[in-house]
Every structure is written in C-alpha cells, then in structure tokens.
Design a protein around this motif. Structure first.
Motif, PDB file in Angstrom:
ATOM      1  N   LEU A  14       1.782   1.792  17.629  1.00 38.79           N
ATOM      2  CA  LEU A  14       1.085   2.892  18.311  1.00 38.79           C
ATOM      3  C   LEU A  14       2.069   3.559  19.259  1.00 38.79           C
ATOM      4  N   ASN A  15       2.651   4.648  18.814  1.00 43.91           N
ATOM      5  CA  ASN A  15       3.587   5.402  19.632  1.00 43.91           C
ATOM      6  C   ASN A  15       3.152   6.854  19.663  1.00 43.91           C
ATOM      7  N   HIS A  16       3.312   7.471  20.817  1.00 45.23           N
ATOM      8  CA  HIS A  16       3.081   8.909  20.907  1.00 45.23           C
ATOM      9  C   HIS A  16       4.287   9.610  20.305  1.00 45.23           C
ATOM     10  N   ALA A  17       4.017  10.659  19.557  1.00 46.08           N
ATOM     11  CA  ALA A  17       5.104  11.391  18.903  1.00 46.08           C
ATOM     12  C   ALA A  17       4.756  12.877  18.867  1.00 46.08           C
ATOM     13  N   ARG A  18       5.688  13.655  18.337  1.00 41.24           N
ATOM     14  CA  ARG A  18       5.501  15.097  18.233  1.00 41.24           C
ATOM     15  C   ARG A  18       6.166  15.567  16.949  1.00 41.24           C
ATOM     16  N   ILE A  19       5.482  16.440  16.228  1.00 39.89           N
ATOM     17  CA  ILE A  19       6.112  17.065  15.068  1.00 39.89           C
ATOM     18  C   ILE A  19       6.463  18.495  15.444  1.00 39.89           C
ATOM     19  N   GLU A  20       7.612  18.939  14.988  1.00 41.76           N
ATOM     20  CA  GLU A  20       8.075  20.301  15.242  1.00 41.76           C
ATOM     21  C   GLU A  20       8.380  20.957  13.905  1.00 41.76           C
ATOM     22  N   TYR A  21       7.982  22.217  13.786  1.00 38.06           N
ATOM     23  CA  TYR A  21       8.201  22.945  12.545  1.00 38.06           C
ATOM     24  C   TYR A  21       8.238  24.432  12.844  1.00 38.06           C
ATOM     25  N   THR A  22       8.710  25.204  11.879  1.00 33.22           N
ATOM     26  CA  THR A  22       8.771  26.651  12.053  1.00 33.22           C
ATOM     27  C   THR A  22       7.590  27.296  11.358  1.00 33.22           C
ATOM     28  N   GLU A  23       7.066  28.306  12.004  1.00 32.18           N
ATOM     29  CA  GLU A  23       6.002  29.116  11.416  1.00 32.18           C
ATOM     30  C   GLU A  23       6.559  30.497  11.117  1.00 32.18           C
ATOM     31  N   LYS A  24       6.033  31.126  10.100  1.00 34.61           N
ATOM     32  CA  LYS A  24       6.421  32.486   9.726  1.00 34.61           C
ATOM     33  C   LYS A  24       7.921  32.597   9.495  1.00 34.61           C
ATOM     34  N   GLY A  25       8.418  31.747   8.627  1.00 33.00           N
ATOM     35  CA  GLY A  25       9.855  31.762   8.348  1.00 33.00           C
ATOM     36  C   GLY A  25      10.627  31.082   9.452  1.00 33.00           C
ATOM     37  N   VAL A  26      11.477  31.807  10.127  1.00 33.69           N
ATOM     38  CA  VAL A  26      12.287  31.240  11.194  1.00 33.69           C
ATOM     39  C   VAL A  26      11.906  31.860  12.541  1.00 33.69           C
ATOM     40  N   MET A  27      10.838  32.613  12.577  1.00 31.20           N
ATOM     41  CA  MET A  27      10.502  33.384  13.763  1.00 31.20           C
ATOM     42  C   MET A  27       9.915  32.549  14.901  1.00 31.20           C
ATOM     43  N   HIS A  28       9.128  31.563  14.584  1.00 29.55           N
ATOM     44  CA  HIS A  28       8.365  30.886  15.627  1.00 29.55           C
ATOM     45  C   HIS A  28       8.433  29.376  15.442  1.00 29.55           C
ATOM     46  N   MET A  29       8.779  28.663  16.499  1.00 26.63           N
ATOM     47  CA  MET A  29       8.840  27.200  16.467  1.00 26.63           C
ATOM     48  C   MET A  29       7.541  26.660  17.070  1.00 26.63           C
ATOM     49  N   ALA A  30       6.866  25.778  16.351  1.00 23.99           N
ATOM     50  CA  ALA A  30       5.612  25.197  16.826  1.00 23.99           C
ATOM     51  C   ALA A  30       5.746  23.685  16.877  1.00 23.99           C
ATOM     52  N   SER A  31       4.924  23.061  17.718  1.00 20.82           N
ATOM     53  CA  SER A  31       4.924  21.602  17.799  1.00 20.82           C
ATOM     54  C   SER A  31       3.500  21.121  18.005  1.00 20.82           C
ATOM     55  N   ARG A  32       3.221  19.931  17.497  1.00 20.43           N
ATOM     56  CA  ARG A  32       1.898  19.302  17.624  1.00 20.43           C
ATOM     57  C   ARG A  32       2.092  17.854  18.018  1.00 20.43           C
ATOM     58  N   ARG A  33       1.179  17.360  18.826  1.00 18.15           N
ATOM     59  CA  ARG A  33       1.203  15.943  19.192  1.00 18.15           C
ATOM     60  C   ARG A  33       0.578  15.120  18.086  1.00 18.15           C
ATOM     61  N   CYS A  34       1.046  13.886  17.969  1.00 16.36           N
ATOM     62  CA  CYS A  34       0.489  12.971  16.981  1.00 16.36           C
ATOM     63  C   CYS A  34       0.734  11.539  17.435  1.00 16.36           C
ATOM     64  N   MET A  35       0.221  10.591  16.685  1.00 19.38           N
ATOM     65  CA  MET A  35       0.428   9.167  16.940  1.00 19.38           C
ATOM     66  C   MET A  35       1.078   8.557  15.713  1.00 19.38           C
ATOM     67  N   VAL A  36       2.076   7.724  15.923  1.00 24.03           N
ATOM     68  CA  VAL A  36       2.674   6.960  14.833  1.00 24.03           C
ATOM     69  C   VAL A  36       1.838   5.691  14.697  1.00 24.03           C
ATOM     70  N   LEU A  37       1.101   5.570  13.593  1.00 17.46           N
ATOM     71  CA  LEU A  37       0.205   4.439  13.388  1.00 17.46           C
ATOM     72  C   LEU A  37       0.866   3.293  12.650  1.00 17.46           C
ATOM     73  N   ALA A  38       1.763   3.604  11.729  1.00 16.04           N
ATOM     74  CA  ALA A  38       2.507   2.585  10.980  1.00 16.04           C
ATOM     75  C   ALA A  38       3.852   3.192  10.621  1.00 16.04           C
ATOM     76  N   ILE A  39       4.861   2.320  10.529  1.00 19.60           N
ATOM     77  CA  ILE A  39       6.205   2.834  10.271  1.00 19.60           C
ATOM     78  C   ILE A  39       6.997   1.802   9.483  1.00 19.60           C
ATOM     79  N   SER A  40       7.880   2.304   8.640  1.00 22.03           N
ATOM     80  CA  SER A  40       8.881   1.482   7.965  1.00 22.03           C
ATOM     81  C   SER A  40      10.204   2.226   8.087  1.00 22.03           C
ATOM     82  N   ALA A  41      11.232   1.727   7.463  1.00 17.70           N
ATOM     83  CA  ALA A  41      12.536   2.382   7.555  1.00 17.70           C
ATOM     84  C   ALA A  41      12.566   3.725   6.835  1.00 17.70           C
ATOM     85  N   SER A  42      11.630   3.950   5.910  1.00 12.72           N
ATOM     86  CA  SER A  42      11.662   5.177   5.135  1.00 12.72           C
ATOM     87  C   SER A  42      10.396   6.024   5.229  1.00 12.72           C
TER      88      SER A  42
END
Length: 117
Positions: A14-42
C-alpha cells in the motif's frame, strides 16, 4: 512479447503514487493520484478511479520511496477501479525494498532500509 517473459511474484503493498501523462498530444501534462496495491519487478496493480480516460502510456511516481518516472504501459482496466500496468524496465531490488519499507501494508511493518547498500 510479454507472454514469453518470466512472471514475477506479485506482493501486496500500500503505497501512495501518482501517474503522469500528456493530454492533447504534447500540449498539456496531467497527473492523477493512485495507490499501488500490488507490485512485482515487472508489473503493478494500481487503485485509481477509472471513470476518466486512462492513457495507454504513462509514468509512475512513488514519492514516499523517492522513485521517479517509471515508464508504464496499460495492460488491463478492471471493473473494481484497479488497473494493471507493465513497467518498461524491470525494477531493481533496491527500488523494491524502498517501496516495501515505505509501505502502509501490515505485512511490511518490520522491514528496514539498508543504508550501506
């Protein structure tokens, strides 16, 4: 390609995390909060509100563990507001240990970070 690779064991966290991505091509950078519920090396399973459009490619940040910009590809969107993401590179053991040390999951309560490594 992913079908032929070895599968790593998923471990709950259970870790707090954030995803970042571009919207509308390369014009706008957006981010959303999320939780890492399970993780492996890949792979990681992220808890996030899936009512908005989730991009196919994004970067994952885990600020508590000081891990920045892990490149990810969206594999699956589940009904229970979770998504499965595949990392573009394998996480090292050091990064995995950092994630588990700063986890809020009860199974990782006794983990310590090795400062000499």
């Amino acid at each position: 390609m992913y079908d032929r690779e070895t599968r790593f064991v998923m471990e709950e966290t259970l870790n707090h995390a954030r995803i970042e991505y571009t919207e509308k091509g390369v014009m706008h950078m957006a981010s959303r909060r999320c939780m890492v519920l399970a993780i492996s090396a890949s792979t990681a399973i992220l808890g996030i509100v899936t009512q908005f459009t989730i991009p196919e490619q994004f970067c994952l940040d885990v600020p508590e563990a000081r891990i920045d910009r892990i490149g990810c590809v969206l594999k699956r969107v589940n009904v229970n507001n979770t998504i499965e993401a595949r990392f573009l590179r394998l996480l090292s053991e050091r990064d995995m240990d950092r994630i588990f040390v700063y986890s809020h999951h009860p199974a990782h309560r006794d983990r310590l970070l090795d400062l000499r490594a």
